[in-house]
Design a protein around this motif. Structure first.
Motif, short mmCIF file in Angstrom:
data_model
loop_
_atom_site.label_atom_id
_atom_site.label_comp_id
_atom_site.label_asym_id
_atom_site.label_seq_id
_atom_site.Cartn_x
_atom_site.Cartn_y
_atom_site.Cartn_z
N VAL A 23 0.84 -1.20 0.00
CA VAL A 23 0.00 0.00 0.00
C VAL A 23 0.88 1.25 0.00
O VAL A 23 1.78 1.37 0.84
CB VAL A 23 -0.95 0.00 1.22
CG1 VAL A 23 -1.85 1.23 1.17
CG2 VAL A 23 -1.78 -1.28 1.25
N PHE A 69 -7.92 -2.22 1.29
CA PHE A 69 -6.85 -2.99 1.90
C PHE A 69 -6.86 -2.92 3.42
O PHE A 69 -6.28 -3.78 4.08
CB PHE A 69 -5.49 -2.49 1.36
CG PHE A 69 -5.41 -2.51 -0.14
CD1 PHE A 69 -5.61 -3.69 -0.84
CD2 PHE A 69 -5.16 -1.35 -0.86
CE1 PHE A 69 -5.54 -3.72 -2.23
CE2 PHE A 69 -5.08 -1.37 -2.24
CZ PHE A 69 -5.28 -2.55 -2.93
N ALA A 81 -1.25 -6.10 1.83
CA ALA A 81 -2.51 -6.84 1.89
C ALA A 81 -2.60 -7.80 0.72
O ALA A 81 -2.08 -7.52 -0.37
CB ALA A 81 -3.71 -5.89 1.87
N ALA A 109 -5.38 -9.37 -1.72
CA ALA A 109 -6.74 -9.01 -2.12
C ALA A 109 -7.17 -9.86 -3.30
O ALA A 109 -6.36 -10.23 -4.16
CB ALA A 109 -6.79 -7.53 -2.51
#
Lengths: 345, 345
Positions: B42, B97, B103, B105
């Motif tokens: 991120v 996230f 994360a 996903a």
């Protein structure tokens, strides 16, 4: 032809619930109709919750009745003399005559009634402003779908009974709320509600909500709002996502001037506002007088159902103008059963 | 490739305003993506008022974050490894996230971003959920018409600034409400509001209402509601007949769990409900996640305006995941200027 008439004026503004002292019965000469006007002898006048609002001087959609002014209201009556094309003595007409035995009215504001199409009092109730209010609010803002659940209070009144019967005919589960076991029996047995809850048997919103949960096990999709207060407080947390709330009145708060906290509810502003957000509710206030263009569609759809008995009519008729204030005070307290009228002749 | 990541979990549910104690920074192994999944680093995460609601366990449109669960939220980041068709390492993606550095996903929940079309952070603000919320609420429920007056609070936030700029471009008079003189200057000078009121200069709703009357001399036709409380109390009596209120938030009441009386307002339920009735208001709650089908229309209309500078972008960027709780607490207190982001890399 009499030369004197009686009318009821607003003697003083009520603080809270109106009392007899707020009204004065007066005698006046019967007025002469001018050009384009008619003189009407009122046969039945209508009593409706909105009149409570006109007794206050708070800002609203209509000007307040002035102190000393005749109380406003609709009625049906007979033309005695006419200075207007298209109206003749003996014609039955609907108009906003006020609380009065006689009135001069501009013919353009009148609707001529055909007594062959049913009792003329229907024009004050099921086929008049209350029935039209119920139909328009339900169809325009309620957007009913078969299989959904509708809740309406004052279920045996002229608005609530119209809403319930129309919704039932469209395949919704209908839950009425009314004051007392007799009204609840009327709601289910005559107006066809699937269930009716006696709000007087529930001291607070929490208890009422428990009863509503039982009567509306799938939640509430449409709450047709005409009362406010305890019922509104009970209903809001039960609204389903994407629910609709047509708002045509808040009778339980009228006596508080529409601004008080409400004696029978602890509902806070955030508790009222939050369900609108989290359940994506659509809340629409309306007054039927903005929607006269829809009247022909309403009459075309609903008048045949009244004539053939699919839509039931229940009226509560007081006798004599002098009993109008008492009947009105009773109406605000839920004492009437069905559409409240006053018979004047 | 690191083998450890940081994330922030909900340590305890806040009572009123959240504090640092409600959050815990934790370290965990970087997870492995399964079939159809990608691992994302991120770069920026978004902080938004709705997150306060997820910290409570009150019934809402979304499940609460469980105690010990990662705080929810959107972010933009870079694909590190991919087990999904159509996604490759280096792709920039938008997804939910959470408050986390990394994360895994499901690729189906991601939107690939084209950095050539503007800064990727726009996908979290002006071209993301907040901007989309402002556009949809204004156009769908606000139904703006040239010559009308619009009021929106949090006027320099990503929702309010979108609403104001769009309404202004449609020929409405736009009145913003913001906290402090600097934000008001930003509202008028950068976002083009016709007027801006500093709500901190008004201790109560009555004083704020007087200022609003001055800034909106023809009354208010659209109130885009995202704050509740004192602003709502000030606005309601100024709504014009047939006014519209899209409701997308009530940030001032979030810290009260959405159910308290609100410290800064004396607004009663009847005082909130009555204007809906007497001014025929249309009030619609919504959450943008019910309306993803409208996203292409939004991007087609608004993205060009962001690229050419017609729609301005202002961002407030905190640095480092460890500063996310503080930035979020500040957001709820109105300390941010523009869209609040946290830069993680």
């Amino acid at each position: 032809m009499p030369d004197q008439m009686q009318h009821i004026t607003l003697a003083s503004r009520p603080k809270g619930a109106p009392t007899q002292d707020n009204f004065a019965m007066e005698t006046a000469p019967v007025p002469e109709p001018g050009a384009g006007e008619v003189l009407v002898r009122v046969h039945y006048m209508s009593l409706d919750p909105y009149m409570r609002g006109r007794m206050d001087d708070a800002k609203s959609y209509a000007a307040p009745v002035p102190i000393g002014g005749t109380m406003e209201g609709g009625g049906v009556g007979e033309v005695l003399t006419s200075n207007a094309d298209g109206f003749s003595p003996g014609d039955m007409v609907l108009g906003m005559f006020g609380w009065t035995t006689h009135a001069v009215a501009d013919a353009k504001t009148l609707r001529k009634l055909n007594p062959d199409l049913g009792p003329i009092t229907a024009a004050l109730g099921v086929l008049g402003m209350p029935g039209f209010t119920g139909w328009h609010g339900l169809m325009e803002y309620g957007r009913p779908k078969a299989g959904e659940t509708l809740v309406v209070a004052a279920a045996t009144g002229p608005v609530g009974s119209m809403v319930g019967q129309l919704a039932k005919s469209l395949g919704l589960r209908t839950v009425g709320i009314a004051g007392g076991p007799d009204k609840c029996t009327l709601a289910t047995d005559r107006f066809g509600f699937d269930a009716c809850i006696d709000h007087r048997a529930h001291a607070d919103a929490k208890s009422l909500r428990t009863a509503l949960k039982h009567a509306a096990p799938d939640g509430i999709d449409i709450y047709f709002e005409n009362v406010g207060g305890k019922v509104l407080e009970a209903v809001m947390p039960l609204m389903n996502p994407h629910g609709r709330i047509p708002v045509c009145g808040m009778i339980s708060w009228y006596n508080a001037g529409g601004l008080g906290a409400g004696a029978d509810t602890t509902l806070s502003a955030p508790a009222l506002w939050r369900p609108i957000l989290v359940n994506f509710l659509s809340v629409n206030g309306f007054i039927i007088s903005n929607h006269w263009d829809r009247l022909p569609a309403f009459l075309a759809e609903v008048a045949p159902k009244v004539l053939n008995g699919d839509i039931k009519v229940v009226e509560d008729i007081a006798e004599g103008l002098e009993n109008a204030p008492g009947a009105f005070i009773g109406l605000l307290d839920g004492k009437n059963v069905g559409k409240q009228l006053v018979k004047l002749i």
